[in-house]
Motif scaffolding. Structure first.
Motif, mmCIF file in Angstrom:
data_model
loop_
_atom_site.group_PDB
_atom_site.id
_atom_site.type_symbol
_atom_site.label_atom_id
_atom_site.label_comp_id
_atom_site.label_asym_id
_atom_site.label_seq_id
_atom_site.Cartn_x
_atom_site.Cartn_y
_atom_site.Cartn_z
ATOM 1 N N VAL A 96 48.552 -13.717 -2.693
ATOM 2 C CA VAL A 96 47.296 -13.350 -3.336
ATOM 3 C C VAL A 96 46.153 -14.234 -2.835
ATOM 4 C CG1 VAL A 96 46.118 -13.259 -5.566
ATOM 5 C CG2 VAL A 96 48.425 -12.374 -5.354
ATOM 6 N N THR A 97 46.413 -15.512 -2.646
ATOM 7 C CA THR A 97 45.387 -16.420 -2.134
ATOM 8 C C THR A 97 44.969 -16.033 -0.718
ATOM 9 O OG1 THR A 97 46.318 -18.203 -3.461
ATOM 10 C CG2 THR A 97 44.850 -18.838 -1.669
ATOM 11 N N LEU A 98 45.922 -15.702 0.118
ATOM 12 C CA LEU A 98 45.630 -15.287 1.481
ATOM 13 C C LEU A 98 44.794 -14.013 1.497
ATOM 14 C CD1 LEU A 98 46.056 -15.546 4.522
ATOM 15 C CD2 LEU A 98 48.183 -14.300 4.235
ATOM 16 N N GLN A 99 45.152 -13.057 0.676
ATOM 17 C CA GLN A 99 44.388 -11.811 0.608
ATOM 18 C C GLN A 99 42.971 -12.064 0.105
ATOM 19 O OE1 GLN A 99 45.168 -8.905 1.800
ATOM 20 N NE2 GLN A 99 43.357 -7.869 1.064
ATOM 21 N N ALA A 100 42.818 -12.977 -0.834
ATOM 22 C CA ALA A 100 41.485 -13.283 -1.366
ATOM 23 C C ALA A 100 40.590 -13.879 -0.287
ATOM 24 C CB ALA A 100 41.602 -14.245 -2.547
ATOM 25 N N VAL A 101 41.124 -14.771 0.518
ATOM 26 C CA VAL A 101 40.327 -15.390 1.576
ATOM 27 C C VAL A 101 39.953 -14.346 2.633
ATOM 28 C CG1 VAL A 101 40.409 -17.057 3.472
ATOM 29 C CG2 VAL A 101 41.222 -17.701 1.218
ATOM 30 N N ILE A 102 40.882 -13.494 2.990
ATOM 31 C CA ILE A 102 40.606 -12.471 3.996
ATOM 32 C C ILE A 102 39.591 -11.459 3.470
ATOM 33 C CG2 ILE A 102 41.636 -10.539 5.242
ATOM 34 C CD1 ILE A 102 44.145 -12.287 5.549
ATOM 35 N N GLN A 103 39.709 -11.070 2.216
ATOM 36 C CA GLN A 103 38.816 -10.065 1.665
ATOM 37 C C GLN A 103 37.428 -10.631 1.351
ATOM 38 O OE1 GLN A 103 40.400 -8.018 -1.707
ATOM 39 N NE2 GLN A 103 39.154 -6.222 -1.299
ATOM 40 N N LEU A 104 37.302 -11.933 1.247
ATOM 41 C CA LEU A 104 36.013 -12.549 0.967
ATOM 42 C C LEU A 104 34.991 -12.216 2.050
ATOM 43 C CD1 LEU A 104 34.358 -14.466 -0.831
ATOM 44 C CD2 LEU A 104 35.249 -16.346 0.551
ATOM 45 N N SER A 105 35.400 -12.246 3.303
ATOM 46 C CA SER A 105 34.497 -11.920 4.394
ATOM 47 C C SER A 105 34.044 -10.464 4.323
ATOM 48 C CB SER A 105 35.190 -12.191 5.728
ATOM 49 O OG SER A 105 34.358 -11.818 6.791
ATOM 50 N N ALA A 106 34.964 -9.561 4.013
ATOM 51 C CA ALA A 106 34.608 -8.144 3.911
ATOM 52 C C ALA A 106 33.633 -7.906 2.766
ATOM 53 C CB ALA A 106 35.864 -7.301 3.727
ATOM 54 N N ILE A 107 33.825 -8.587 1.658
ATOM 55 C CA ILE A 107 32.924 -8.430 0.522
ATOM 56 C C ILE A 107 31.550 -9.028 0.851
ATOM 57 C CG2 ILE A 107 32.504 -9.241 -1.835
ATOM 58 C CD1 ILE A 107 35.465 -8.788 -2.372
ATOM 59 N N LEU A 108 31.519 -10.133 1.574
ATOM 60 C CA LEU A 108 30.256 -10.729 1.986
ATOM 61 C C LEU A 108 29.467 -9.772 2.878
ATOM 62 C CD1 LEU A 108 28.439 -13.309 2.199
ATOM 63 C CD2 LEU A 108 29.752 -13.851 4.230
ATOM 64 N N LEU A 109 30.142 -9.166 3.837
ATOM 65 C CA LEU A 109 29.456 -8.233 4.731
ATOM 66 C C LEU A 109 29.036 -6.961 4.005
ATOM 67 C CD1 LEU A 109 31.608 -8.654 7.948
ATOM 68 C CD2 LEU A 109 29.284 -9.452 7.556
ATOM 69 N N ALA A 110 29.862 -6.459 3.119
ATOM 70 C CA ALA A 110 29.501 -5.254 2.372
ATOM 71 C C ALA A 110 28.324 -5.526 1.439
ATOM 72 C CB ALA A 110 30.704 -4.752 1.575
ATOM 73 N N GLY A 111 28.322 -6.665 0.782
ATOM 74 C CA GLY A 111 27.205 -7.025 -0.084
ATOM 75 C C GLY A 111 25.914 -7.189 0.697
ATOM 76 N N SER A 112 26.003 -7.781 1.881
ATOM 77 C CA SER A 112 24.817 -7.918 2.722
ATOM 78 C C SER A 112 24.337 -6.563 3.218
ATOM 79 C CB SER A 112 25.109 -8.832 3.908
ATOM 80 O OG SER A 112 25.371 -10.132 3.471
ATOM 81 N N GLY A 113 25.268 -5.690 3.519
ATOM 82 C CA GLY A 113 24.886 -4.339 3.934
ATOM 83 C C GLY A 113 24.186 -3.578 2.826
ATOM 84 N N LEU A 114 24.701 -3.697 1.608
ATOM 85 C CA LEU A 114 24.038 -3.048 0.477
ATOM 86 C C LEU A 114 22.651 -3.636 0.238
ATOM 87 C CD1 LEU A 114 26.959 -2.633 -2.078
ATOM 88 C CD2 LEU A 114 25.760 -0.829 -0.843
ATOM 89 N N SER A 115 22.542 -4.941 0.381
ATOM 90 C CA SER A 115 21.249 -5.588 0.202
ATOM 91 C C SER A 115 20.281 -5.181 1.310
ATOM 92 C CB SER A 115 21.426 -7.102 0.188
ATOM 93 O OG SER A 115 20.197 -7.731 0.015
#
Length: 138
Positions: free
Chosen positions: A56-75
């Protein structure tokens, strides 16, 4: 925007945790603990949770980058945080209008977004390699 990104990520997390629990619940040490009369909550906290925590920790770190890019794209599209709050996607959107006169308004937020995402991915790759390596002696 954060709520929308979180809701779309929930099915992936549920599948990941369910797969980890289903894999571990048939392990011999879990069966032995169950045979000795341990309660299901005790088995979960003592055996199952510590073994799925790295996954779960590994998945959280990997998904953090995707969420950062998606949030920036929405912004960037104007669907994220409102203008007074600084956000990389909004900065890129504002800087795009002045690209010929002031290129740094576009370059530095983009570079910061790239470097942060790249660093997070490198950390995730390092965690993945550490998790897949067997300790010495096995």
């Amino acid at each position: 925007a954060v709520l929308a990104l979180a809701i779309t990520a929930v099915p992936k997390w549920i599948r990941l945790i369910r797969a980890g629990v289903l894999e571990i619940r048939h392990a011999e040490y879990v069966q032995a603990s169950r045979a000795l009369g341990a309660a299901p909550a005790q088995i979960f906290w003592d055996h199952i949770l510590p073994n799925i925590a790295p996954l779960v920790t590994l998945q959280a770190v990997i998904q953090l980058s995707a969420i950062l890019l998606a949030g920036s794209g929405l912004s960037f599209l104007g669907l994220g945080a409102q203008p007074p709050s600084p956000e990389w996607g909004a900065m890129l959107n504002d800087g795009r209008n002045f690209f010929r006169q002031a290129w740094w308004l576009l370059a530095f937020p983009g570079l910061a977004l790239f470097c942060t995402s790249f660093w997070i991915n490198l950390c995730g790759e390092g965690l993945r390699r550490m998790a897949s390596e067997k300790p010495n002696g096995e």
